[in-house]
Design a protein around this motif. Sequence first.
Motif, PDB file in Angstrom:
ATOM      1  N   TRP A  48       0.852  -1.205   0.000  1.00  0.00           N
ATOM      2  CA  TRP A  48       0.000   0.000   0.000  1.00  0.00           C
ATOM      3  C   TRP A  48       0.879   1.243   0.000  1.00  0.00           C
ATOM      4  CZ3 TRP A  48      -1.125   4.480   2.497  1.00  0.00           C
ATOM      5  CH2 TRP A  48      -2.404   5.027   2.365  1.00  0.00           C
ATOM      6  N   ALA A  49       1.865   1.263   0.896  1.00  0.00           N
ATOM      7  CA  ALA A  49       2.729   2.445   1.030  1.00  0.00           C
ATOM      8  C   ALA A  49       3.587   2.662  -0.212  1.00  0.00           C
ATOM      9  CB  ALA A  49       3.613   2.287   2.266  1.00  0.00           C
ATOM     10  N   ARG A  50       4.114   1.579  -0.773  1.00  0.00           N
ATOM     11  CA  ARG A  50       4.967   1.730  -1.959  1.00  0.00           C
ATOM     12  C   ARG A  50       4.174   2.315  -3.125  1.00  0.00           C
ATOM     13  NH1 ARG A  50       8.921  -3.532  -2.563  1.00  0.00           N
ATOM     14  NH2 ARG A  50       8.795  -4.246  -0.410  1.00  0.00           N
ATOM     15  N   THR A  51       2.885   2.033  -3.166  1.00  0.00           N
ATOM     16  CA  THR A  51       2.054   2.552  -4.254  1.00  0.00           C
ATOM     17  C   THR A  51       1.555   3.957  -3.938  1.00  0.00           C
ATOM     18  OG1 THR A  51       1.385   0.332  -4.863  1.00  0.00           O
ATOM     19  CG2 THR A  51      -0.050   2.121  -5.602  1.00  0.00           C
ATOM     20  N   ALA A  52       1.104   4.166  -2.697  1.00  0.00           N
ATOM     21  CA  ALA A  52       0.532   5.467  -2.336  1.00  0.00           C
ATOM     22  C   ALA A  52       1.609   6.526  -2.108  1.00  0.00           C
ATOM     23  CB  ALA A  52      -0.314   5.322  -1.066  1.00  0.00           C
ATOM     24  N   GLY A  53       2.823   6.096  -1.761  1.00  0.00           N
ATOM     25  CA  GLY A  53       3.887   7.052  -1.483  1.00  0.00           C
ATOM     26  C   GLY A  53       3.745   7.734  -0.142  1.00  0.00           C
ATOM     27  N   ARG A  54       2.967   7.156   0.743  1.00  0.00           N
ATOM     28  CA  ARG A  54       2.834   7.668   2.110  1.00  0.00           C
ATOM     29  C   ARG A  54       2.696   6.484   3.061  1.00  0.00           C
ATOM     30  NH1 ARG A  54      -2.921   8.652   2.688  1.00  0.00           N
ATOM     31  NH2 ARG A  54      -3.941   8.242   0.697  1.00  0.00           N
ATOM     32  N   PRO A  55       2.793   6.739   4.382  1.00  0.00           N
ATOM     33  CA  PRO A  55       2.891   5.606   5.303  1.00  0.00           C
ATOM     34  C   PRO A  55       1.702   4.645   5.250  1.00  0.00           C
ATOM     35  CG  PRO A  55       3.565   7.627   6.395  1.00  0.00           C
ATOM     36  CD  PRO A  55       2.981   8.034   5.073  1.00  0.00           C
ATOM     37  N   GLY A  56       2.010   3.368   5.117  1.00  0.00           N
ATOM     38  CA  GLY A  56       0.999   2.336   5.262  1.00  0.00           C
ATOM     39  C   GLY A  56       0.841   2.011   6.737  1.00  0.00           C
ATOM     40  N   VAL A  57      -0.281   1.380   7.093  1.00  0.00           N
ATOM     41  CA  VAL A  57      -0.527   1.079   8.504  1.00  0.00           C
ATOM     42  C   VAL A  57      -0.920  -0.386   8.661  1.00  0.00           C
ATOM     43  CG1 VAL A  57      -1.901   1.629  10.554  1.00  0.00           C
ATOM     44  CG2 VAL A  57      -1.249   3.457   8.967  1.00  0.00           C
ATOM     45  N   VAL A  58      -0.255  -1.053   9.612  1.00  0.00           N
ATOM     46  CA  VAL A  58      -0.586  -2.418   9.975  1.00  0.00           C
ATOM     47  C   VAL A  58      -0.833  -2.437  11.475  1.00  0.00           C
ATOM     48  CG1 VAL A  58       1.851  -3.055  10.339  1.00  0.00           C
ATOM     49  CG2 VAL A  58       0.170  -4.841   9.861  1.00  0.00           C
ATOM     50  N   THR A  59      -1.617  -3.394  11.923  1.00  0.00           N
ATOM     51  CA  THR A  59      -1.844  -3.479  13.358  1.00  0.00           C
ATOM     52  C   THR A  59      -1.791  -4.925  13.843  1.00  0.00           C
ATOM     53  OG1 THR A  59      -3.307  -2.859  15.176  1.00  0.00           O
ATOM     54  CG2 THR A  59      -4.376  -3.599  13.142  1.00  0.00           C
ATOM     55  N   THR A  60      -1.306  -5.070  15.091  1.00  0.00           N
ATOM     56  CA  THR A  60      -1.265  -6.385  15.737  1.00  0.00           C
ATOM     57  C   THR A  60      -1.643  -6.217  17.198  1.00  0.00           C
ATOM     58  OG1 THR A  60       0.953  -6.340  16.705  1.00  0.00           O
ATOM     59  CG2 THR A  60       0.808  -6.894  14.362  1.00  0.00           C
ATOM     60  N   THR A  61      -1.951  -7.329  17.794  1.00  0.00           N
ATOM     61  CA  THR A  61      -2.114  -7.320  19.238  1.00  0.00           C
ATOM     62  C   THR A  61      -0.731  -7.461  19.879  1.00  0.00           C
ATOM     63  OG1 THR A  61      -3.371  -8.267  21.075  1.00  0.00           O
ATOM     64  CG2 THR A  61      -2.466  -9.820  19.454  1.00  0.00           C
ATOM     65  N   SER A  62      -0.702  -7.653  21.176  1.00  0.00           N
ATOM     66  CA  SER A  62       0.571  -7.705  21.900  1.00  0.00           C
ATOM     67  C   SER A  62       1.303  -9.028  21.679  1.00  0.00           C
ATOM     68  CB  SER A  62       0.294  -7.539  23.399  1.00  0.00           C
ATOM     69  OG  SER A  62      -0.695  -8.480  23.797  1.00  0.00           O
ATOM     70  N   GLY A  63       2.592  -9.025  21.986  1.00  0.00           N
ATOM     71  CA  GLY A  63       3.394 -10.247  22.045  1.00  0.00           C
ATOM     72  C   GLY A  63       3.395 -11.093  20.792  1.00  0.00           C
ATOM     73  N   PRO A  64       2.627 -12.204  20.791  1.00  0.00           N
ATOM     74  CA  PRO A  64       2.669 -13.100  19.639  1.00  0.00           C
ATOM     75  C   PRO A  64       2.276 -12.418  18.334  1.00  0.00           C
ATOM     76  CG  PRO A  64       0.934 -13.739  21.191  1.00  0.00           C
ATOM     77  CD  PRO A  64       1.783 -12.728  21.873  1.00  0.00           C
ATOM     78  N   GLY A  65       1.359 -11.497  18.416  1.00  0.00           N
ATOM     79  CA  GLY A  65       0.987 -10.766  17.195  1.00  0.00           C
ATOM     80  C   GLY A  65       2.160  -9.981  16.662  1.00  0.00           C
ATOM     81  N   TRP A  83       1.400  -1.979  31.010  1.00  0.00           N
ATOM     82  CA  TRP A  83       2.695  -1.324  31.214  1.00  0.00           C
ATOM     83  C   TRP A  83       3.390  -1.875  32.455  1.00  0.00           C
ATOM     84  CZ3 TRP A  83       6.754   0.238  29.453  1.00  0.00           C
ATOM     85  CH2 TRP A  83       7.463   1.389  29.792  1.00  0.00           C
ATOM     86  N   GLY A  84       4.524  -2.512  32.269  1.00  0.00           N
ATOM     87  CA  GLY A  84       5.327  -3.011  33.391  1.00  0.00           C
ATOM     88  C   GLY A  84       5.017  -4.427  33.811  1.00  0.00           C
ATOM     89  N   ASP A  85       3.958  -5.057  33.264  1.00  0.00           N
ATOM     90  CA  ASP A  85       3.580  -6.409  33.679  1.00  0.00           C
ATOM     91  C   ASP A  85       4.373  -7.449  32.877  1.00  0.00           C
ATOM     92  OD1 ASP A  85       2.447  -8.718  34.548  1.00  0.00           O
ATOM     93  OD2 ASP A  85       0.436  -8.311  33.753  1.00  0.00           O
ATOM     94  N   GLN A  86       5.572  -7.706  33.340  1.00  0.00           N
ATOM     95  CA  GLN A  86       6.433  -8.625  32.592  1.00  0.00           C
ATOM     96  C   GLN A  86       6.060 -10.084  32.807  1.00  0.00           C
ATOM     97  OE1 GLN A  86      10.622  -7.823  32.730  1.00  0.00           O
ATOM     98  NE2 GLN A  86      10.333  -5.616  32.622  1.00  0.00           N
ATOM     99  N   GLY A  87       5.126 -10.341  33.744  1.00  0.00           N
ATOM    100  CA  GLY A  87       4.667 -11.711  33.956  1.00  0.00           C
ATOM    101  C   GLY A  87       3.488 -12.072  33.075  1.00  0.00           C
ATOM    102  N   ALA A  88       2.992 -11.127  32.314  1.00  0.00           N
ATOM    103  CA  ALA A  88       1.826 -11.405  31.464  1.00  0.00           C
ATOM    104  C   ALA A  88       2.165 -12.468  30.418  1.00  0.00           C
ATOM    105  CB  ALA A  88       1.372 -10.119  30.774  1.00  0.00           C
ATOM    106  N   VAL A  89       1.172 -13.302  30.102  1.00  0.00           N
ATOM    107  CA  VAL A  89       1.404 -14.396  29.143  1.00  0.00           C
ATOM    108  C   VAL A  89       1.936 -13.850  27.820  1.00  0.00           C
ATOM    109  CG1 VAL A  89       0.259 -16.177  27.754  1.00  0.00           C
ATOM    110  CG2 VAL A  89      -0.334 -15.899  30.161  1.00  0.00           C
ATOM    111  N   GLN A  90       1.381 -12.762  27.351  1.00  0.00           N
ATOM    112  CA  GLN A  90       1.774 -12.246  26.034  1.00  0.00           C
ATOM    113  C   GLN A  90       2.858 -11.165  26.122  1.00  0.00           C
ATOM    114  OE1 GLN A  90      -1.739 -11.115  23.765  1.00  0.00           O
ATOM    115  NE2 GLN A  90      -2.015 -13.238  23.121  1.00  0.00           N
ATOM    116  N   TYR A  91       3.535 -11.087  27.267  1.00  0.00           N
ATOM    117  CA  TYR A  91       4.580 -10.066  27.374  1.00  0.00           C
ATOM    118  C   TYR A  91       5.708 -10.336  26.382  1.00  0.00           C
ATOM    119  CZ  TYR A  91       8.627  -7.455  28.807  1.00  0.00           C
ATOM    120  OH  TYR A  91       9.727  -6.643  28.770  1.00  0.00           O
ATOM    121  N   LEU A  92       6.175  -9.266  25.758  1.00  0.00           N
ATOM    122  CA  LEU A  92       7.357  -9.332  24.891  1.00  0.00           C
ATOM    123  C   LEU A  92       8.059  -7.994  25.019  1.00  0.00           C
ATOM    124  CD1 LEU A  92       8.940 -10.728  22.463  1.00  0.00           C
ATOM    125  CD2 LEU A  92       7.425  -9.424  20.961  1.00  0.00           C
TER     126      LEU A  92
END
Lengths: 550, 169
Positions: free
Chosen positions: A57-74, A101-110
């Motif tokens: 998308w970005a290479r064609t539009a010439g402006r920033p493309g946007v992707v989204t994920t959830t935390s950790g594994p995403g 923020w700061g919960d390093q014990g969370a299952v999906q922490y990365l």
Amino acid sequence: MKVYELLAQAFVAEGTSDVFGMMGDANMHWMNALARRGVRLYEVRHEGSGLGMADGWARTAGRPGVVTTTSGPGVAQLATSMIVASRARTPLVAFCGETAWGDQGAVQYLDQRRFAAAIECGFVHVSRADLAEEAVQRAFYLSRTESRPIMLSAPIDVQKQECEDGDQYVPSTDLIPRGRSLPDPAAIEAACDIIRASKRVVIIAGRGARRAEAGEQILRLQGRTGALLATTLQAKNWLCGSTDYHVGIAGLYGDKTAMELLQEADCVIAVGASLNHYTIEHGYLFPDARYIQIDTAPHIVMGNGAVADSYIRADAVTALTELTRALESRSVALEGFHTTEVLHRLTAPLATPAEFHGEPGLLDPREVIHVLDEEIPGEIGLVLGSGHQTDFGTMLFQRSREVLSNYGMFGAIGQAPLLTIGSIVANGNRPAFVVEGDASFLMHLPEFETACRYDIPILIVVMNDEGLGAEYHKAGAAGLDPELAVIPTPELGPVAVALGGGGATVRTADQLRAALAEYVRAPRPTVIDVRITRNIVSIPYRRLLHGEDV
Amino acid sequence: MISIKEEIAVPSPPAHVWEVISNPADVVSCISGAELGAAHDDGSFDGTLVVRFGAVRVRFAARVILELAADEREGRLSARGRDGRRATRFAADATFRVVPGDGPGRARVIVSGEITITGKLAALVESGAGTVITRMTTEFSDQLVQRCAGVDLHPARAVGGGGQWQCPG
């Protein structure tokens, strides 16, 4: 309002219209806020695939493309596609959720900051509600000005906090000066001196020249200097219909005539082309040339480890106009390569039908490219994939059309169909086709279903040699067993139909023409599985693996 | 590293083959694209060689040392050089020996050696470099046979003598 709403509002203010990705706990609130603001969301089957689409998308539009994920594994799924986007210098913002923020014990922490660094991605953290807008602005600013992907990482607890309504957001574009930079007169003077002392000039037009729409100015300079016009891979076939003295791609993908002529050059003028080691073959392609380079970058070290003899830092249109004017005022005009003999050499066909050698039920890949180029109108764009098969299209497609190549961007297979989907979306759903290998296509097969779900008119031409083509030929050259690289595939035409699109498996040129006609008549998500022989080795491989002078 | 192991059957007497192969000017005339440069006091000499890797021509310059043992009809050649852009270096070491062939008036030249290419070109040519060297070795063998048979390979060009070798390019 909530921080996730403020963040969504800021993305919209940055011009975000399409977002690719996969929903999870840590980004679902933000995605809902985007949807309420009219942003189109494309739910994909793998976060890395979504990033590939945002990249296209970005290479064609010439402006920033946007992707989204959830935390950790995403986030972790982004790795390969993120490095590809980084190598392609794609402006992109990845909105990634984060555990509290700061919960390093969370299952999906990365440790997403460290992960971003490892995958060559910039990083901006949404650490406080009152800094949320500033974080979005910074992510987009860095993405635009440094032309690279930036991860905007937002802890879910911060996203859910209350904050002041945002009505004063300043988009990052307001922080970036517009206007064209003027060339240094001394650099123009030096360039004139080099051209005046030259006899055989080559102009290499790159992606930057094409984006700057400097075609008219390039052709004027070409006429005055008698230059051959070559392009980088990223600008393949640009202006080929506008001049008889077009030699195609400079570099390994050039044909024999181009390689021979380019080695005669005593002056190279690069326009919006970095002249990396692919384009100039580490300098060996231009052993006797002096270099003039026009670019907006502050400075460039070329692929031969040197800097240009005259570096003109300026917008392409402005610099070319000024350079041509200076040459005119000094009455510098060269015949250069513009001779009958050169013209005769350039008009010889690259591959004639008499040379095609398929097998029963298996087409010669060169014939496939020939048929595709004939049957698919020029207004349908092309994306070139990966592996051995891509060499045929990269060299042999002749028709002037928009071409996007992923060659040299980390060398990852499987990306091209994703880039094509994103590119089509950026182009307002204008049809495009991608030529890809069987292993590459199958790597992200589920995303064909994504294309069907959103009715994206992509044509995927699978050059199916039932194996890892590159490894098959490299193994043979290295004295290994090429059969280990053979991987049978099912018929992909019916697979495509089962996923909700059109599909055909073809084994003859007539079957291919019929399948293409159906797509061209009514473009819709389609896979054409073209069975090809493994007996034809591409010209780049014959050069690299066998040292052939072809 | 590229290994060379070659046996060249030459339909000429060993003494004559040795005469040819121990003369740098004659050897160079058997290598397409090669030229001899200045000879140095230590017995070494300069040489240049244009090699086609795929469709790209690369010109190498080297200092060459040739050690000869006439009694054994054996020689050792070593060359160290780089291309004009200083982006690629090469080192070559080879031994050659002339032995009687499989009949009267026939000889065999046994060549073995190693060539190492480092730098930018090494990545560019991948395994093709080995093929190029095999092709050059074959061409050299053919030319050597002709040279020993008395065929003037490059009649239009003069071959210099004394300390300065000027050979066809």
